[in-house]
Design a protein around this motif. Sequence first.
Motif, PDB file in Angstrom:
ATOM      1  N   SER A 288      26.162  59.349  16.962  1.00  0.00           N
ATOM      2  CA  SER A 288      25.329  59.763  18.098  1.00  0.00           C
ATOM      3  C   SER A 288      26.161  59.814  19.384  1.00  0.00           C
ATOM      4  CB  SER A 288      24.137  58.818  18.268  1.00  0.00           C
ATOM      5  OG  SER A 288      24.559  57.509  18.598  1.00  0.00           O
ATOM      6  N   CYS A 292      27.325  63.390  21.440  1.00  0.00           N
ATOM      7  CA  CYS A 292      26.564  63.423  22.687  1.00  0.00           C
ATOM      8  C   CYS A 292      27.234  64.320  23.728  1.00  0.00           C
ATOM      9  CB  CYS A 292      26.451  62.003  23.239  1.00  0.00           C
ATOM     10  SG  CYS A 292      25.364  61.858  24.664  1.00  0.00           S
ATOM     11  N   ASP A 295      26.789  63.986  29.661  1.00  0.00           N
ATOM     12  CA  ASP A 295      25.594  63.879  30.495  1.00  0.00           C
ATOM     13  C   ASP A 295      25.264  62.398  30.628  1.00  0.00           C
ATOM     14  OD1 ASP A 295      22.849  65.206  31.505  1.00  0.00           O
ATOM     15  OD2 ASP A 295      22.380  63.492  30.208  1.00  0.00           O
ATOM     16  N   ARG A 298      22.054  61.114  28.770  1.00  0.00           N
ATOM     17  CA  ARG A 298      22.196  61.183  27.305  1.00  0.00           C
ATOM     18  C   ARG A 298      23.208  60.150  26.797  1.00  0.00           C
ATOM     19  NH1 ARG A 298      20.953  66.514  25.512  1.00  0.00           N
ATOM     20  NH2 ARG A 298      21.652  65.892  23.420  1.00  0.00           N
ATOM     21  N   THR A 301      21.614  56.700  26.874  1.00  0.00           N
ATOM     22  CA  THR A 301      20.682  56.565  25.749  1.00  0.00           C
ATOM     23  C   THR A 301      21.432  56.344  24.439  1.00  0.00           C
ATOM     24  OG1 THR A 301      19.005  57.931  26.827  1.00  0.00           O
ATOM     25  CG2 THR A 301      18.877  57.740  24.432  1.00  0.00           C
ATOM     26  N   ALA A 302      22.510  57.096  24.238  1.00  0.00           N
ATOM     27  CA  ALA A 302      23.293  56.938  23.014  1.00  0.00           C
ATOM     28  C   ALA A 302      23.888  55.538  22.921  1.00  0.00           C
ATOM     29  CB  ALA A 302      24.400  57.985  22.952  1.00  0.00           C
ATOM     30  N   ALA A 339      28.214  69.130  23.864  1.00  0.00           N
ATOM     31  CA  ALA A 339      27.837  68.384  22.664  1.00  0.00           C
ATOM     32  C   ALA A 339      28.687  68.863  21.496  1.00  0.00           C
ATOM     33  CB  ALA A 339      26.357  68.584  22.360  1.00  0.00           C
TER      34      ALA A 339
END
Length: 535
Positions: A288, A292, A295, A298, A301-302, A339
């Motif tokens: 993940s 990713c 960002d 993001r 969160t990862a 990504a």
Amino acid sequence: MGQPTHAPTDRDWWRSAVIYQVYVRSFADGDGDGTGDLAGVRARLPYLAELGVDALWFTPWYLSPLKDGGYDVADYRTIDPAFGTLAEAEKLIAEARELGIRTIVDIVPNHVSDQHPWFRAALAAGPGSPERELFHFRPGRGAHGELPPNDWPSQFAGSTEPVWTRLPDGDWYLHLFTPEQPDLNWAHPAVRQEHEDILRFWFERGVAGVRIDSAALLAKDPALPDLATHPEPHPFVDRDELHAVYRSWRRVADEYDGVFVGEVWLPDPERFARYLRPDELHTAFNFSFLTCPWDAGRLRTAIDTTLAEHAPVGAPATWVLCNHDVTRTVTRYGREDTAFDFATKAFGTPTDLALGTRRARAAALLSLALPGTVYVYQGEELGLPEAEIPAGRIEDPMHFRSQGADPGRDGCRVPLPWAADAPYAGFGSREEPWLPQPAGWASYAVDRQQRDPDSMLSLYRRAVAARPAFGDGPLTWLPAPEGVLAFSRAQGATCVVNLAAAPAALPAHSRSLLTSGPLDEAGRLPQDTAAWLLG
């Protein structure tokens, strides 16, 4: 947010290690024949020691027809002659260990080469034979057996080719990857015993760990049902019976204080964590984070998701920016879509390498500041970009099985540049490398970067050396403007990464350990720049 703190011991080295991935064929050519080899790696061990890495992960170095970069293994107990000999591998393992560097080998349990003695015997023995029970042979469907036994898709992204190949005797055999990689039948006790013996073989030779390729694919539903009509539980991904296999492997590893890292691509965090229970695998790759985009939201969160899914089982996270299968970091981060997805890879995608390099430098400090294990793919420390390989020189089967739509993975496997003014940028002396080095490749050469205090190599060396300042404790997020990631670790070191357009003020600190680029005139952190701070 974080992970349990463990008192560091020599046996716990893997919990916070920096591990360097060696793709032998492209690392260094010791005999000048155009192919990287073990002699080349041995000669470059001082370089790896100076980089400061704790271990080397070698992609498969075994006897192989190289139909899929060595992931089609013909004999696990023999080094491919292109790379050297078993005696040379043993010397390499010992010499690396003398420098404080451990060795991790790559095991590919889902399949073997079609040149493996087992498969050759199965072909010779014919339908219904015991030899064919080691694989997945089936009669076809249709009036004359002319249709594949089921509808399973290839594991090569973008491939439209079937995963079944029919033999002249009427049987079909399963290969989730290429036809040269027949899948093993993990319900057969001989398959399980053979792999436990292989583990012992390499642990006896001094390796410290094993990376497990395609670790979630081994077990298949014995009925081999159509995926369209039996999607749950999946007939060949992440099946529950796999865990008995890894529990038995763990018992073998524990005899030698060996460690495992699994290649486990799973979207479900709870299912993923099952592989990391205390009696199964020690670690698994964190995809993940690798996939990713650049960002802040993001990435946070990862990171949070990764730490949360590892916490219940007490396993350390792993952080990976690129490897031998994915687009190199400086290229990916210089594109509009930062990504990574196999499905979106394409020839000629516009790339701003200056932007990508700036972001890759910041990402290096981000990943090396996180709790857990960090993997560095060879050439990442040099800031190598993805190379576009001329059509006539591509070797990767992913390209051919996608009917040419996917550029393949050879662009991240181009042989390394060691000396700017030497033939083939110092990779080897006589023959052209097996993959062509792009124009300008020498500008990334190790000897040039060693003399430049601002080079990517110098940044990596300083970062790996300074990394212990973060310790082995949990991560705590700090207040920061939108677009800025800031966190501290238990020993007091702080990492700040600015992904916002405006420069960011640094939090209060006693001194700066390292920055990925210069601060602005006001002492602020510019966009796409990271800093390590103390106090």
